[in-house]
Design a protein around this motif. Structure first.
Motif, PDB file in Angstrom:
ATOM      1  N   GLU A 195       0.818  -1.199   0.000  1.00  9.61           N
ATOM      2  CA  GLU A 195       0.000   0.000   0.000  1.00  9.61           C
ATOM      3  C   GLU A 195       0.862   1.262   0.000  1.00  9.61           C
ATOM      4  O   GLU A 195       1.870   1.338   0.694  1.00  9.61           O
ATOM      5  CB  GLU A 195      -0.942  -0.002   1.204  1.00  9.61           C
ATOM      6  CG  GLU A 195      -1.990  -1.115   1.137  1.00  9.61           C
ATOM      7  CD  GLU A 195      -3.077  -0.923   2.170  1.00  9.61           C
ATOM      8  OE1 GLU A 195      -2.886  -0.091   3.102  1.00  9.61           O
ATOM      9  OE2 GLU A 195      -4.115  -1.594   2.061  1.00  9.61           O
ATOM     10  N   ASP A 219      -8.420  -0.027  -6.917  1.00  8.42           N
ATOM     11  CA  ASP A 219      -7.775  -0.035  -5.606  1.00  8.42           C
ATOM     12  C   ASP A 219      -6.933   1.220  -5.380  1.00  8.42           C
ATOM     13  O   ASP A 219      -6.773   1.662  -4.240  1.00  8.42           O
ATOM     14  CB  ASP A 219      -6.894  -1.278  -5.460  1.00  8.42           C
ATOM     15  CG  ASP A 219      -7.693  -2.565  -5.483  1.00  8.42           C
ATOM     16  OD1 ASP A 219      -8.918  -2.502  -5.265  1.00  8.42           O
ATOM     17  OD2 ASP A 219      -7.101  -3.640  -5.724  1.00  8.42           O
ATOM     18  N   ASP A 222      -9.163   3.825  -4.028  1.00 10.23           N
ATOM     19  CA  ASP A 222      -9.562   3.507  -2.655  1.00 10.23           C
ATOM     20  C   ASP A 222      -8.501   3.952  -1.650  1.00 10.23           C
ATOM     21  O   ASP A 222      -8.829   4.458  -0.573  1.00 10.23           O
ATOM     22  CB  ASP A 222      -9.813   2.001  -2.517  1.00 10.23           C
ATOM     23  CG  ASP A 222     -10.993   1.509  -3.353  1.00 10.23           C
ATOM     24  OD1 ASP A 222     -11.817   2.362  -3.768  1.00 10.23           O
ATOM     25  OD2 ASP A 222     -11.080   0.302  -3.597  1.00 10.23           O
ATOM     26  N   GLN A 223      -7.242   3.748  -2.001  1.00 13.10           N
ATOM     27  CA  GLN A 223      -6.169   4.185  -1.109  1.00 13.10           C
ATOM     28  C   GLN A 223      -6.002   5.709  -1.138  1.00 13.10           C
ATOM     29  O   GLN A 223      -5.645   6.315  -0.128  1.00 13.10           O
ATOM     30  CB  GLN A 223      -4.850   3.525  -1.504  1.00 13.10           C
ATOM     31  CG  GLN A 223      -4.744   2.045  -1.183  1.00 13.10           C
ATOM     32  CD  GLN A 223      -3.329   1.549  -1.390  1.00 13.10           C
ATOM     33  OE1 GLN A 223      -2.392   2.012  -0.749  1.00 13.10           O
ATOM     34  NE2 GLN A 223      -3.176   0.619  -2.313  1.00 13.10           N
TER      35      GLN A 223
END
Length: 324
Positions: A195, A219, A222-223
């Motif tokens: 991440e 994704d 989302d981060q």
């Protein structure tokens, strides 16, 4: 003349090069002999019927071109035969000649090569319009750019640096990050190594990024909403990662940030003067050497389907250009 035609919706393998009649400009239009046509991810969507604009079949893809004026239609002023230009045609660029409304063409300085100029309108236009018009990026702010080695991502790195930001670039490999670093990124993050949100916070002293430029979605998006600064601006540019994400409204409230779309093509109809000013600024920056577009590969018209396959598979760095 030759053109790459989409006769039925599908992938790049369904396209064919064919001889067709050269288009003739009508009132308010010009014809351009194409020197280069920029390849865009949106081209891979439009041939599948998955883009916002759905042209009638058959059509040739290709949203942006550079070349010289071949013919001038009735009522057109400000353009002359032989003049170097760039054109935002929407479709039709994968051909030896394209016709478009004169208002969608802009003069091109003589010293700017046609292949390089073909890399400017969509990628750099999206980057500049997003960062300047939408996000109001300020000198000294931190800009996080995802997909930073691709056409629009790399453009955002260069435009962000020219606007005075500290740029954090993310990409999926060390090789791609090297390209972003060579074009001005201050910090590099490989998002395949876990991440990235904590790394962004560490680089910003826990504050997060003021502006996030996201052409990836999924994704990555989302981060991003978890490493954006208070009163930050998150630019939704595209979904090259394949998944269209959803935004938890509670995070908008708690972090007091804004999420905003960047649909560059719509400005041609909604507010064309914004596009004119943006292109003028980009051409000035290009002339002064602040922008150094990377055209990593060129393709003949017969190879254009491969160019679309390469960009769909995210094998490209910088811009790909078809040279009819």
């Amino acid at each position: 003349m030759k053109a790459l035609l989409c006769r039925s919706l599908g992938g790049p393998e369904t396209l064919e090069v064919a001889e067709i009649e050269a288009p003739v400009p009508g009132p308010g239009e010009i014809a351009i002999d194409v020197e280069g046509c920029g390849v865009n991810f949106a081209d891979t969507l439009i041939i599948q019927g998955k883009y916002q604009v759905k042209p009638e079949l058959p059509f040739s893809p290709g949203m942006e071109v550079a070349g010289r004026v071949a013919e001038v239609g009735e009522g057109v002023t400000g353009f002359s035969v032989g003049q170097p230009v760039i054109g935002m045609c929407g479709t039709g660029g994968y051909a030896e000649r394209v016709v478009l409304e004169a208002k969608r063409a802009k003069p091109r300085p003589d010293g700017i090569d046609g292949v390089i100029a073909a890399a400017i309108p969509v990628a750099y236009g999206t980057a500049h319009l997003g960062l300047h018009q939408r996000a109001r990026l300020q000198p000294g702010e931190t800009l996080l750019v995802h997909g930073a080695s691709g056409g629009v991502g790399l453009a955002a790195v260069e435009v962000g640096k020219r606007m005075g930001a500290t740029v954090i670039a993310t990409a999926s490999s060390a090789e791609k990050l090297k390209v972003a670093g060579e074009h001005g990124a201050d910090h590099l993050i490989n998002y395949e190594e876990g991440e990235f949100r904590e790394k962004v916070k560490a680089l910003t002293g826990g504050r997060g990024a003021d502006v996030i430029f996201d052409p990836v979605g999924g994704d990555v998006f989302d981060q991003s909403v978890r490493c954006i600064a208070w009163e930050g601006r998150l630019l939704v540019v595209g979904f090259a990662g394949g998944r269209i994400p959803e935004l938890p409204a509670n995070l908008l409230l708690v972090k007091n940030f804004a999420a905003m779309g960047v649909f560059w093509g719509a400005y041609h109809e909604k507010d064309p003067e914004v596009v004119t000013e943006s292109i003028r600024t980009l051409m000035d920056w290009l002339a002064e050497g602040a922008l150094k577009p990377l055209v990593s590969k060129t393709y003949s018209l017969d190879e254009a389907a491969q160019a679309l396959d390469d960009i769909a598979a995210r094998r490209a760095t910088g811009k790909l250009v078809v040279t009819p």
